[in-house]
Design a protein around this motif. Structure first.
Motif, short mmCIF file in Angstrom:
data_model
loop_
_atom_site.label_atom_id
_atom_site.label_comp_id
_atom_site.label_asym_id
_atom_site.label_seq_id
_atom_site.Cartn_x
_atom_site.Cartn_y
_atom_site.Cartn_z
N ASN A 44 -2.67 -3.47 3.33
CA ASN A 44 -1.62 -3.73 2.35
C ASN A 44 -0.49 -4.62 2.87
O ASN A 44 0.50 -4.84 2.18
N LYS A 337 11.35 2.89 -0.03
CA LYS A 337 11.02 1.62 -0.71
C LYS A 337 11.66 0.40 -0.06
O LYS A 337 11.12 -0.69 -0.09
N PRO A 368 6.68 -3.18 0.66
CA PRO A 368 6.17 -3.37 -0.70
C PRO A 368 6.57 -4.75 -1.24
O PRO A 368 7.69 -5.22 -1.03
#
Ligand code: ZN
Ligand code: ZN
Length: 412
Positions: A44, A337, A368
């Motif tokens: 990712n 986050k 992210p």
């Protein structure tokens, strides 16, 4: 630019890189161990390989960490002594010089019989260091602090000291050497060091701790052998250079010292975070995530893989990799986050070499919303296919700063 600034967690798994190992069917411990969590971050995120100092250079942990923090070790590195001294709480003043020391065992002719005095540790070393308190030689204060196991640091405080002296430590089972000045300005310091070594023998040889050790058949720690003298470096503090509140989470004195010298706050950890193979990595990660509530940048060091490499224990290194992957799983499950995370190493410590090598180390960065590359596994080979390519240690922080939306635009 409207994007929110993110925080950075840089996890340095000490000596994690390796080479193909016969015990592992010629795989590395990272290749031979299932690491679903590391691999998730690789899948990712972005990966690559990193020469922490330069291709083919075998880094020490200290020089590698300096480079990772963006400093040129060739400019700021003044020997390990000052860094190790800072790491165990010996913060120097300008003009001080520091040495690393070993508690060692010598015979009456000053021949070294055991360079680590049977790997003596606390509480014995604590008692012995106490006996050396308040030592003054030719008007120079000699301050000794214990490090981990047989290690200690010596700080000399006084006028006209120079680190340009040779080591009394013979680095071998041989006679203790006379420290010699490497330049005219160091004659006085060499004399002080030689007197210090003799004094340490006089104070320690009949110390009750050593009498007890001899009675138990253990080697007495009857001398302190200084080496690697250095003056304190003039380093522009990392938090000011990068405008980030910065801290380090580490169990090992030397790493704390490096980070402390670079201006990072050195955080206290629970005793389960030992800096050894028995360290609780997940607890350490918890501490790091907690620290990120207050700090913008945290460097976390896990020493265990390096210890396995030095011991030549590939099987144990695989177990450590497994436990580090569990730690990565904890972070994955509790991922803030606004975080940029980096998994990498300061150097390779191949089990087959039992020492550091110049092989590049894997690096994976995740946050992210970043560009995801085609790398799918976290290992020396798996990361090599990623979009980061092959970088140097000092590239890491700028890349993270950019992903964290913390960089100034270069040009219009
Ligand atoms: Zn290291
Ligand atoms: Zn090492």
């Amino acid at each position: 630019m409207s994007s929110q600034k993110k925080k950075i967690l840089l996890i340095v798994m000490d000596g994690l890189g390796d080479r193909g190992n016969e015990d592992l069917d010629w795989q590395t411990p990272l290749q031979a161990t299932k690491t679903p969590n590391f691999d998730w971050f690789a899948k990712n995120g972005m990966s690559g390989i990193c020469d922490t100092i330069a291709p083919g250079v075998r880094p020490g942990s200290d020089t590698a960490h300096l480079s990772i923090l963006g400093y040129n070790p060739r400019e700021v590195y003044t020997g390990r002594g000052p860094f190790e001294a800072a790491g165990i709480g010996l913060i120097s003043k300008k003009g001080d010089i520091a040495f690393r020391c070993n508690f060692a065992t010598v015979d009456e002719k000053m021949n070294v019989i055991d360079r680590r005095a049977g790997r003596i540790r606390e509480p014995d070393t604590t008692e012995l260091v106490k006996a050396l308190e308040g030592l003054t030689i030719d008007g120079v204060q000699a301050i000794v602090r214990e490090g981990t196991e047989h290690r200690a640091a010596l700080l000399l405080r006084g006028p006209e000291l120079s680190p340009e002296v040779t080591d009394p430590d013979p680095h071998d089972l041989a006679e203790v050497l006379e420290s010699k000045p490497k330049c005219a300005g160091a004659v006085f310091t060499a004399g002080v060091i030689n007197k210090f070594v003799k004094k340490s023998y006089e104070v320690l040889k009949d110390h009750p701790v050593n009498k007890r050790r001899i009675a138990e058949g253990l080697p007495p720690a009857n001398v302190l052998l200084p080496r690697g003298g250095g003056s304190f470096p003039n380093i522009e503090p990392f938090p000011e250079v990068h405008n980030m509140r910065s801290a380090c989470v580490a169990g090992v004195g030397m790493i704390k010292g490096i980070c402390g010298v670079c201006g990072l706050d050195v955080l206290d950890l629970p005793p389960q975070c030992t800096g050894g193979t028995d360290s609780d990595f997940t607890l350490k990660a918890k501490c790091a995530l907690e620290a990120l509530k207050k700090y913008d940048f945290v460097l976390m060091n896990c020493k265990a893989p390096d210890v396995c490499g030095h011991d030549g224990n590939a099987k144990l290194k695989c177990e450590i990799v497994q436990r580090l992957d569990d730690m990565a799983g904890y972070i994955r499950d509790n991922f803030p986050k606004d975080l940029v995370i980096v998994f990498t190493a300061d150097h390779s410590t191949p089990c087959s070499l039992m020492d550091h090598s110049g092989d590049p180390v894997p690096i994976t960065i995740y946050t992210p919303g970043m560009v995801i590359d085609s790398a799918t596994s976290f290992s020396e080979s798996g990361c090599a296919s990623g979009s980061i390519g092959r970088i140097r240690g000092f590239d890491i922080v700028p890349i993270c700063m950019d992903l964290a939306n913390r960089t100034e635009k270069y040009g219009a």
